[in-house]
Design an enzyme around this catalytic site. Structure first.
Site, PDB file in Angstrom:
ATOM      1  N   LYS A 153      24.627  92.995  57.105  1.00 24.11           N
ATOM      2  CA  LYS A 153      25.658  93.174  56.073  1.00 24.11           C
ATOM      3  C   LYS A 153      25.285  94.277  55.092  1.00 24.11           C
ATOM      4  O   LYS A 153      26.121  95.098  54.713  1.00 24.11           O
ATOM      5  CB  LYS A 153      25.882  91.843  55.343  1.00 24.11           C
ATOM      6  CG  LYS A 153      26.508  90.778  56.237  1.00 24.11           C
ATOM      7  CD  LYS A 153      26.599  89.432  55.538  1.00 24.11           C
ATOM      8  CE  LYS A 153      27.191  88.378  56.472  1.00 24.11           C
ATOM      9  NZ  LYS A 153      27.227  87.042  55.841  1.00 24.11           N
ATOM     10  N   ARG A 234      11.971  94.164  52.959  1.00 23.26           N
ATOM     11  CA  ARG A 234      10.770  93.341  52.895  1.00 23.26           C
ATOM     12  C   ARG A 234       9.561  94.265  52.845  1.00 23.26           C
ATOM     13  O   ARG A 234       9.455  95.210  53.630  1.00 23.26           O
ATOM     14  CB  ARG A 234      10.676  92.400  54.112  1.00 23.26           C
ATOM     15  CG  ARG A 234      11.753  91.311  54.135  1.00 23.26           C
ATOM     16  CD  ARG A 234      11.541  90.278  53.039  1.00 23.26           C
ATOM     17  NE  ARG A 234      12.578  89.258  53.014  1.00 23.26           N
ATOM     18  CZ  ARG A 234      13.662  89.315  52.262  1.00 23.26           C
ATOM     19  NH1 ARG A 234      13.857  90.362  51.475  1.00 23.26           N
ATOM     20  NH2 ARG A 234      14.560  88.351  52.272  1.00 23.26           N
ATOM     21  N   ASP A 258      11.696  98.925  46.495  1.00 25.33           N
ATOM     22  CA  ASP A 258      12.083  97.815  45.625  1.00 25.33           C
ATOM     23  C   ASP A 258      11.313  96.560  46.018  1.00 25.33           C
ATOM     24  O   ASP A 258      11.439  95.526  45.381  1.00 25.33           O
ATOM     25  CB  ASP A 258      13.594  97.551  45.719  1.00 25.33           C
ATOM     26  CG  ASP A 258      14.061  96.511  44.708  1.00 25.33           C
ATOM     27  OD1 ASP A 258      13.845  96.732  43.503  1.00 25.33           O
ATOM     28  OD2 ASP A 258      14.608  95.473  45.126  1.00 25.33           O
ATOM     29  N   GLU A 263       3.571  91.753  46.446  1.00 21.74           N
ATOM     30  CA  GLU A 263       4.296  91.640  45.176  1.00 21.74           C
ATOM     31  C   GLU A 263       4.235  90.242  44.561  1.00 21.74           C
ATOM     32  O   GLU A 263       4.585  90.064  43.396  1.00 21.74           O
ATOM     33  CB  GLU A 263       5.767  92.023  45.371  1.00 21.74           C
ATOM     34  CG  GLU A 263       6.577  91.040  46.177  1.00 21.74           C
ATOM     35  CD  GLU A 263       8.038  91.457  46.332  1.00 21.74           C
ATOM     36  OE1 GLU A 263       8.912  90.634  45.989  1.00 21.74           O
ATOM     37  OE2 GLU A 263       8.310  92.568  46.791  1.00 21.74           O
ATOM     38  N   HIS A 295      11.696  94.634  42.712  1.00 26.23           N
ATOM     39  CA  HIS A 295      12.552  93.684  43.436  1.00 26.23           C
ATOM     40  C   HIS A 295      13.818  93.362  42.631  1.00 26.23           C
ATOM     41  O   HIS A 295      14.188  92.195  42.468  1.00 26.23           O
ATOM     42  CB  HIS A 295      11.788  92.398  43.747  1.00 26.23           C
ATOM     43  CG  HIS A 295      12.267  91.720  45.002  1.00 26.23           C
ATOM     44  ND1 HIS A 295      11.422  91.247  45.969  1.00 26.23           N
ATOM     45  CD2 HIS A 295      13.521  91.451  45.441  1.00 26.23           C
ATOM     46  CE1 HIS A 295      12.128  90.693  46.945  1.00 26.23           C
ATOM     47  NE2 HIS A 295      13.405  90.804  46.646  1.00 26.23           N
TER      48      HIS A 295
END
Length: 321
Positions: A153, A234, A258, A263, A295
């Site tokens: 998507k 990811r 991002d 993380e 993120h």
């Protein structure tokens, strides 16, 4: 039900409260879920977790021992959850299958534009009254070839936006949607060919054993000199140390992230008064052609509203069997 909501952030609490409308007793907890914080869920039938929480086998076993039966994820990704352990413990798990593909897709394109037109550097200069244009040359997105790895998507929205810029689109995905490809005039190919031919590569694949370190030294060596690499999916899709080497040699011309493999104990928190212990991200931060966001690609009011609504709906479904 009484629900322990781990990793509660200020930006999401009002959305959760509004969606809940006093249906459940929500226990908002700032700490992440871990073996140390499991007991904070004492007396709760359900637990809601975010992307940085630990839902490994030992943690799920500890939750089960104190009576937790349901796990409601406030995310689409579930690679931080041991689903086999959950099944063994008869613990039901639900996720937010879609919150806003537009949010992540638009952020991905924003990273591309900011890196290309050197907006961060330009902004910093102007604030110091330096209006020189030297070193700020970018390129036209029009007619550039963009490789999209993962046409779900989010990937489809990215492709649609970039076709609006006049980009040529290459796609790699194990489950091709030829109808969409024909409609948008995009071309399917394999990952290696995509890496060889793309000016910009954007990652939108899930993290699996097959996609872990999808971008590595071997693939980086096949890329166009000066390629732009974007990852809003990811962290472990890329081998960060290999990417750093690619940046040092100029093989990678710019990098937008991002997400980051390590993380978990870094993103979503203020570490401005601390000494950064992660040498890898510390090295990344030294490059002027690297743009990192923590993120936040999902972080729009629409997405937060949808995450909250779906989470509360999932809890309702758990409660009703």
């Amino acid at each position: 039900m009484k629900v322990a909501v781990y990793s509660t952030h200020t930006f999401e609490r009002s959305f959760m409260e509004q969606a809940n409308d006093a249906k459940h007793e929500l226990l908002f907890l700032k700490p992440r879920l871990s073996a140390i914080t499991v007991n904070l869920a004492q007396g709760c039938q359900a637990v809601s977790i975010f992307v940085g929480d630990d839902a490994s086998r030992p943690v799920l076993e500890a939750l089960s021992e104190i009576g937790v039966q349901f796990l409601a994820l406030r995310s689409t990704g579930y690679n931080h959850v041991d689903l086999k352990a959950a099944a063994m413990l008869q613990m039901r798990v639900a996720r937010v299958t879609e919150y806003s593909p537009y949010a992540v897709a638009e952020h991905s394109v924003a990273l591309m534009l900011a890196l290309n037109r050197k907006l961060i550097k330009a902004h910093a200069r102007v604030r110091e009254l330096n209006f020189s244009l030297d070193g700020l040359v970018g390129f036209d997105m029009h007619r550039k070839t963009v490789g999209i790895i993962g046409l779900g998507k989010i990937g489809k929205v990215v492709a649609t936006i970039l076709r609006g810029f006049g980009c040529e689109i290459l796609v790699s995905d194990p489950l091709p949607d030829y109808h969409f490809a024909l409609h948008l005039k995009i071309k399917y190919t394999d990952v290696d060919t995509l890496c060889t031919q793309s000016d910009i590569i954007s990652l939108h694949a899930p993290l699996t054993e097959q996609t872990r370190y999808l971008i590595n030294a071997e693939r980086i060596s096949k890329m166009k000199k000066g390629v732009m690499l974007i990852n809003t999916s990811r962290g472990a899709l890329v081998n960060t140390k290999d990417v750093i080497q690619g940046l040092k040699t100029g093989q990678i011309g710019s990098l937008g992230l991002d997400v980051y493999e390590e993380e978990q104990n870094l993103f979503f928190e203020d570490h401005s008064e601390e000494i950064l212990q992660d040498d890898v991200i510390a090295r990344l931060l030294t490059f002027q052609n690297v743009l990192i966001t923590s993120h936040q690609a999902f972080l729009t009011d629409t997405a937060l509203q949808n995450i909250a609504r779906t989470t509360i709906y999932n809890l309702k479904c758990f409660e009703q069997g």
